[in-house]
Design a protein around this motif. Structure first.
Motif, PDB file in Angstrom:
ATOM      1  N   VAL A 151       0.910  -1.232  -0.815  1.00 57.35           N
ATOM      2  CA  VAL A 151      -0.109   0.367  -0.290  1.00 57.35           C
ATOM      3  C   VAL A 151       1.168   1.267   0.027  1.00 57.35           C
ATOM      4  CG1 VAL A 151      -2.233   2.057   1.228  1.00 57.35           C
ATOM      5  CG2 VAL A 151      -1.952  -1.215   1.318  1.00 57.35           C
ATOM      6  N   GLY A 152       0.756   1.778  -0.649  1.00 58.45           N
ATOM      7  CA  GLY A 152       1.123   3.172  -1.001  1.00 58.45           C
ATOM      8  C   GLY A 152       0.625   4.656  -1.427  1.00 58.45           C
ATOM      9  N   HIS A 153       1.545   5.260  -1.266  1.00 60.78           N
ATOM     10  CA  HIS A 153       0.741   7.053  -1.868  1.00 60.78           C
ATOM     11  C   HIS A 153       1.982   7.885  -2.617  1.00 60.78           C
ATOM     12  CE1 HIS A 153       2.113   8.642   1.743  1.00 60.78           C
ATOM     13  NE2 HIS A 153       2.131   9.722   1.330  1.00 60.78           N
ATOM     14  N   ASN A 154       1.816   8.323  -3.540  1.00 66.15           N
ATOM     15  CA  ASN A 154       3.157   9.121  -4.718  1.00 66.15           C
ATOM     16  C   ASN A 154       2.559  10.628  -4.665  1.00 66.15           C
ATOM     17  OD1 ASN A 154       5.534   9.345  -5.663  1.00 66.15           O
ATOM     18  ND2 ASN A 154       5.011   8.038  -6.921  1.00 66.15           N
ATOM     19  N   ALA A 155       3.508  11.961  -4.917  1.00 64.06           N
ATOM     20  CA  ALA A 155       3.210  12.889  -5.371  1.00 64.06           C
ATOM     21  C   ALA A 155       4.645  13.581  -5.630  1.00 64.06           C
ATOM     22  CB  ALA A 155       2.468  13.519  -3.997  1.00 64.06           C
ATOM     23  N   GLN A 156       4.646  14.548  -6.635  1.00 64.80           N
ATOM     24  CA  GLN A 156       6.106  15.245  -7.078  1.00 64.80           C
ATOM     25  C   GLN A 156       5.951  16.865  -6.963  1.00 64.80           C
ATOM     26  OE1 GLN A 156       3.845  13.268  -9.235  1.00 64.80           O
ATOM     27  NE2 GLN A 156       5.066  10.977  -8.872  1.00 64.80           N
ATOM     28  N   LYS A 157       6.826  16.790  -6.513  1.00 56.35           N
ATOM     29  CA  LYS A 157       7.287  18.217  -6.569  1.00 56.35           C
ATOM     30  C   LYS A 157       8.079  18.919  -7.409  1.00 56.35           C
ATOM     31  CE  LYS A 157       8.047  22.478  -2.945  1.00 56.35           C
ATOM     32  NZ  LYS A 157       8.561  22.370  -1.509  1.00 56.35           N
ATOM     33  N   THR A 158       8.360  19.224  -8.544  1.00 57.46           N
ATOM     34  CA  THR A 158       9.864  19.483  -9.039  1.00 57.46           C
ATOM     35  C   THR A 158      10.067  20.991  -9.141  1.00 57.46           C
ATOM     36  OG1 THR A 158       7.648  20.359 -10.830  1.00 57.46           O
ATOM     37  CG2 THR A 158       7.908  18.162 -10.916  1.00 57.46           C
ATOM     38  N   SER A 164      19.214  21.358 -15.007  1.00 58.37           N
ATOM     39  CA  SER A 164      18.135  20.631 -14.775  1.00 58.37           C
ATOM     40  C   SER A 164      17.464  20.170 -13.787  1.00 58.37           C
ATOM     41  CB  SER A 164      19.127  18.931 -14.096  1.00 58.37           C
ATOM     42  OG  SER A 164      20.050  18.714 -15.042  1.00 58.37           O
ATOM     43  N   ILE A 165      15.956  19.387 -14.009  1.00 62.23           N
ATOM     44  CA  ILE A 165      14.675  19.416 -12.691  1.00 62.23           C
ATOM     45  C   ILE A 165      14.943  18.758 -12.642  1.00 62.23           C
ATOM     46  CG2 ILE A 165      12.274  19.271 -13.715  1.00 62.23           C
ATOM     47  CD1 ILE A 165      12.056  19.427 -16.388  1.00 62.23           C
ATOM     48  N   ILE A 166      14.168  18.838 -11.135  1.00 64.54           N
ATOM     49  CA  ILE A 166      14.541  17.988  -9.907  1.00 64.54           C
ATOM     50  C   ILE A 166      12.783  17.946  -9.657  1.00 64.54           C
ATOM     51  CG2 ILE A 166      15.834  17.649  -7.346  1.00 64.54           C
ATOM     52  CD1 ILE A 166      17.693  18.479  -9.928  1.00 64.54           C
ATOM     53  N   VAL A 167      13.229  16.362  -9.146  1.00 65.92           N
ATOM     54  CA  VAL A 167      11.718  15.636  -8.614  1.00 65.92           C
ATOM     55  C   VAL A 167      11.979  15.495  -7.229  1.00 65.92           C
ATOM     56  CG1 VAL A 167       9.734  14.056  -9.821  1.00 65.92           C
ATOM     57  CG2 VAL A 167      10.791  15.188 -11.428  1.00 65.92           C
ATOM     58  N   LYS A 168      11.329  15.731  -6.545  1.00 69.66           N
ATOM     59  CA  LYS A 168      11.530  15.158  -5.454  1.00 69.66           C
ATOM     60  C   LYS A 168       9.863  14.153  -5.363  1.00 69.66           C
ATOM     61  CE  LYS A 168      10.924  15.988  -0.073  1.00 69.66           C
ATOM     62  NZ  LYS A 168      11.261  17.115   0.649  1.00 69.66           N
ATOM     63  N   GLN A 169      10.427  12.939  -5.214  1.00 73.32           N
ATOM     64  CA  GLN A 169       9.090  12.427  -4.967  1.00 73.32           C
ATOM     65  C   GLN A 169       8.222  12.141  -3.409  1.00 73.32           C
ATOM     66  OE1 GLN A 169       8.849   8.862  -8.140  1.00 73.32           O
ATOM     67  NE2 GLN A 169      11.138   8.524  -7.441  1.00 73.32           N
ATOM     68  N   ILE A 170       7.608  12.270  -3.606  1.00 71.57           N
ATOM     69  CA  ILE A 170       7.280  12.245  -2.117  1.00 71.57           C
ATOM     70  C   ILE A 170       5.569  10.969  -1.578  1.00 71.57           C
ATOM     71  CG2 ILE A 170       5.946  14.292  -0.052  1.00 71.57           C
ATOM     72  CD1 ILE A 170       6.282  16.343  -2.647  1.00 71.57           C
ATOM     73  N   GLY A 171       5.932  10.859  -0.734  1.00 70.33           N
ATOM     74  CA  GLY A 171       5.480   9.488  -0.153  1.00 70.33           C
ATOM     75  C   GLY A 171       6.180   7.983   0.037  1.00 70.33           C
ATOM     76  N   HIS A 172       5.828   7.055   0.511  1.00 69.85           N
ATOM     77  CA  HIS A 172       6.151   5.443   0.710  1.00 69.85           C
ATOM     78  C   HIS A 172       5.425   4.645   0.107  1.00 69.85           C
ATOM     79  CE1 HIS A 172       3.667   6.927   3.968  1.00 69.85           C
ATOM     80  NE2 HIS A 172       3.780   6.000   3.929  1.00 69.85           N
ATOM     81  N   ALA A 173       5.725   3.605   0.553  1.00 70.29           N
ATOM     82  CA  ALA A 173       5.134   2.160   0.345  1.00 70.29           C
ATOM     83  C   ALA A 173       5.429   1.449   1.276  1.00 70.29           C
ATOM     84  CB  ALA A 173       5.241   1.797  -0.589  1.00 70.29           C
ATOM     85  N   VAL A 174       4.251   0.486   2.162  1.00 64.29           N
ATOM     86  CA  VAL A 174       4.361  -0.295   3.121  1.00 64.29           C
ATOM     87  C   VAL A 174       4.033  -1.599   2.638  1.00 64.29           C
ATOM     88  CG1 VAL A 174       4.226  -1.062   5.025  1.00 64.29           C
ATOM     89  CG2 VAL A 174       3.916   1.615   4.415  1.00 64.29           C
ATOM     90  N   ILE A 188       9.179   0.846   1.770  1.00 63.74           N
ATOM     91  CA  ILE A 188      10.091   1.549   1.291  1.00 63.74           C
ATOM     92  C   ILE A 188       9.495   3.214   0.642  1.00 63.74           C
ATOM     93  CG2 ILE A 188       9.952   1.393  -1.084  1.00 63.74           C
ATOM     94  CD1 ILE A 188       8.693  -1.414  -0.790  1.00 63.74           C
ATOM     95  N   THR A 189      11.435   3.823   0.610  1.00 63.72           N
ATOM     96  CA  THR A 189      11.194   5.084   0.178  1.00 63.72           C
ATOM     97  C   THR A 189      11.592   5.415  -1.427  1.00 63.72           C
ATOM     98  OG1 THR A 189      12.746   6.262   1.020  1.00 63.72           O
ATOM     99  CG2 THR A 189      11.353   5.491   2.409  1.00 63.72           C
ATOM    100  N   LEU A 190      11.223   6.623  -1.911  1.00 66.51           N
ATOM    101  CA  LEU A 190      11.666   7.040  -3.268  1.00 66.51           C
ATOM    102  C   LEU A 190      12.286   7.838  -3.189  1.00 66.51           C
ATOM    103  CD1 LEU A 190       7.233   7.369  -3.691  1.00 66.51           C
ATOM    104  CD2 LEU A 190       8.494   5.345  -4.116  1.00 66.51           C
ATOM    105  N   PRO A 191      13.402   7.733  -4.256  1.00 67.48           N
ATOM    106  CA  PRO A 191      14.729   8.029  -4.907  1.00 67.48           C
ATOM    107  C   PRO A 191      14.054   9.699  -5.304  1.00 67.48           C
ATOM    108  CG  PRO A 191      14.017   6.266  -6.598  1.00 67.48           C
ATOM    109  CD  PRO A 191      13.524   5.843  -5.193  1.00 67.48           C
ATOM    110  N   ARG A 192      14.854  10.897  -5.621  1.00 66.65           N
ATOM    111  CA  ARG A 192      14.946  11.306  -6.207  1.00 66.65           C
ATOM    112  C   ARG A 192      15.262  11.787  -7.842  1.00 66.65           C
ATOM    113  NH1 ARG A 192      15.704  17.528  -3.537  1.00 66.65           N
ATOM    114  NH2 ARG A 192      14.440  15.940  -1.420  1.00 66.65           N
ATOM    115  N   LEU A 193      14.358  12.150  -8.807  1.00 68.10           N
ATOM    116  CA  LEU A 193      14.703  12.149 -10.091  1.00 68.10           C
ATOM    117  C   LEU A 193      15.709  13.171 -10.005  1.00 68.10           C
ATOM    118  CD1 LEU A 193      11.720  10.733 -11.540  1.00 68.10           C
ATOM    119  CD2 LEU A 193      13.408  10.053  -9.961  1.00 68.10           C
ATOM    120  N   ARG A 194      17.213  13.172 -11.673  1.00 68.83           N
ATOM    121  CA  ARG A 194      16.605  14.649 -12.019  1.00 68.83           C
ATOM    122  C   ARG A 194      16.854  14.301 -13.780  1.00 68.83           C
ATOM    123  NH1 ARG A 194      22.318  14.205 -10.724  1.00 68.83           N
ATOM    124  NH2 ARG A 194      23.009  13.631 -13.252  1.00 68.83           N
ATOM    125  N   ILE A 195      16.397  15.100 -13.905  1.00 70.54           N
ATOM    126  CA  ILE A 195      15.860  15.176 -15.950  1.00 70.54           C
ATOM    127  C   ILE A 195      16.530  16.431 -16.140  1.00 70.54           C
ATOM    128  CG2 ILE A 195      13.644  14.999 -17.327  1.00 70.54           C
ATOM    129  CD1 ILE A 195      11.912  14.754 -15.408  1.00 70.54           C
TER     130      ILE A 195
END
Length: 334
Positions: A151-158, A164-174, A188-195
């Motif tokens: 079960v998880g949820h995810n959001a993005q803040k860019t 580069s575009i930096i995407v902070k993935q907000i949320g986690h999964a259990v 489980i936490t989520l990595p940050r993305l760099r575009i």
């Protein structure tokens, strides 16, 4: 505009792409609110993205088959690493570059099934867009045969930084393995993305910084690095697993796995040999048919004409239908 950029961006879209780059370079808020040129749009909504966690269901099922403790913690890590290639490089391979996913509307849903094969059990996925401002996607993945439920949820803040575009993935999964008093849980936490690659019109994703998997008596720290200007290799990671203090974690004091998350990795401490090798085969979901009770908010039905326009290069159709959906549904969300 450079020669490389000119070759990557369709001639009719070069003006809008240049304007878009200027916009993100000067924008101070969340970049997700900006309108991207049609040619850089993905034909897929963010609502479908949790399906990437399911496309190698054998590795998901193998978590339940592993012995509790170190073996299971490694099985969770192996499954997690197996999901990264499809999540973060598949659009480059299929569409030529990273694409901006369609922003879901409130109440948008996706329901997928991966049938039982080799006695591993059926894997089911339910996704719903539960918030529009801010955009939040919630999901449940379940293999009842194996006693697995995530079960998880995810959001993005860019944001924009250093080209580069930096995407902070907000949320986690259990992830819950088993039922009752003997059930184990993994956070489980989520990595940050760099575009990167924006200035050439060919964006691609690098994973950045650190994510964690905590459970089964162990803590796993996953550090991500990409190719720099002068050194390094794309898509590299180093995962370090240690027993969790006070939780009875057994086994070697430290296990280290290193490699590339889109190709292969191996044990470099606390084990030997190959840890995971990416195989090209993946299993696509069987989505619930449109004519079920889900109705017009089923993601592929909702975005059908937008996706058709993007895939066929009819960007006028894609833009018109996207605007129609946003006016009718998104703006009514508040």
């Amino acid at each position: 505009m450079t020669t490389e950029e000119a070759s990557a961006v369709p001639a009719a879209q070069r003006g809008s792409w240049t304007s878009f780059l200027k916009s993100i370079a000067s924008f101070s808020g969340d970049l997700s609110s900006l309108t991207a040129p049609p040619f850089i749009l993905s034909p897929t909504s963010l609502t479908e993205f949790p399906a990437y966690w399911c496309e190698r269901p054998d590795y998901f099922a193998a978590i339940a088959d592993a012995a509790a403790g170190q073996d299971r913690a490694l099985a969770v890590l192996r499954w997690f690493i197996s999901t990264l290639k499809d999540q973060y490089t598949s659009r480059n391979e299929e569409l030529g570059s990273e694409k901006k996913p369609l922003n879901p509307v409130l109440g948008e849903v996706f329901y997928g099934i991966w049938p039982d094969k080799h006695g591993r059990g059926e894997t089911r996925l339910l996704v719903e867009q539960v918030s529009h401002h801010p955009p939040i996607t919630a999901y449940v993945i379940e293999n009842a045969t194996k006693g697995l439920r995530l079960v998880g949820h995810n959001a993005q803040k860019t944001s924009f930084s250093s080209g580069s575009i930096i995407v902070k993935q907000i949320g986690h999964a259990v992830l819950t393995v088993g039922t009752g008093p003997s059930a184990e849980q993994y956070l489980i936490t989520l990595p940050r993305l760099r575009i990167d690659g924006l200035w050439y019109g060919s964006p691609y994703i690098e994973l950045a910084e650190t994510s964690y998997i905590v459970g089964g008596g162990h803590i796993c720290t996953i550090d991500y690095k990409g190719k720099g200007y002068f050194s390094g290799k794309s898509h590299t990671f180093k995962a370090t697993m240690t027993p969790q203090p006070g939780m009875g974690g057994a086994g070697p004091r430290e296990i280290v796995v290193e490699g590339t998350w889109h190709e292969s990795s191996k044990f470099t401490k606390g084990g030997s040999g190959v840890f995971y090798e990416v195989h090209e085969h993946k299993e696509e979901a069987d989505p619930l048919p449109w004519d079920t009770e889900i109705g017009e908010y089923e993601t592929r039905r909702l975005w059908f004409l937008v996706a058709k326009g993007i895939r066929e290069g009819d960007f006028e159709l894609a833009s018109r239908e996207k605007s129609r959906i946003e006016v009718r549904l998104c703006f009514s969300c508040g």
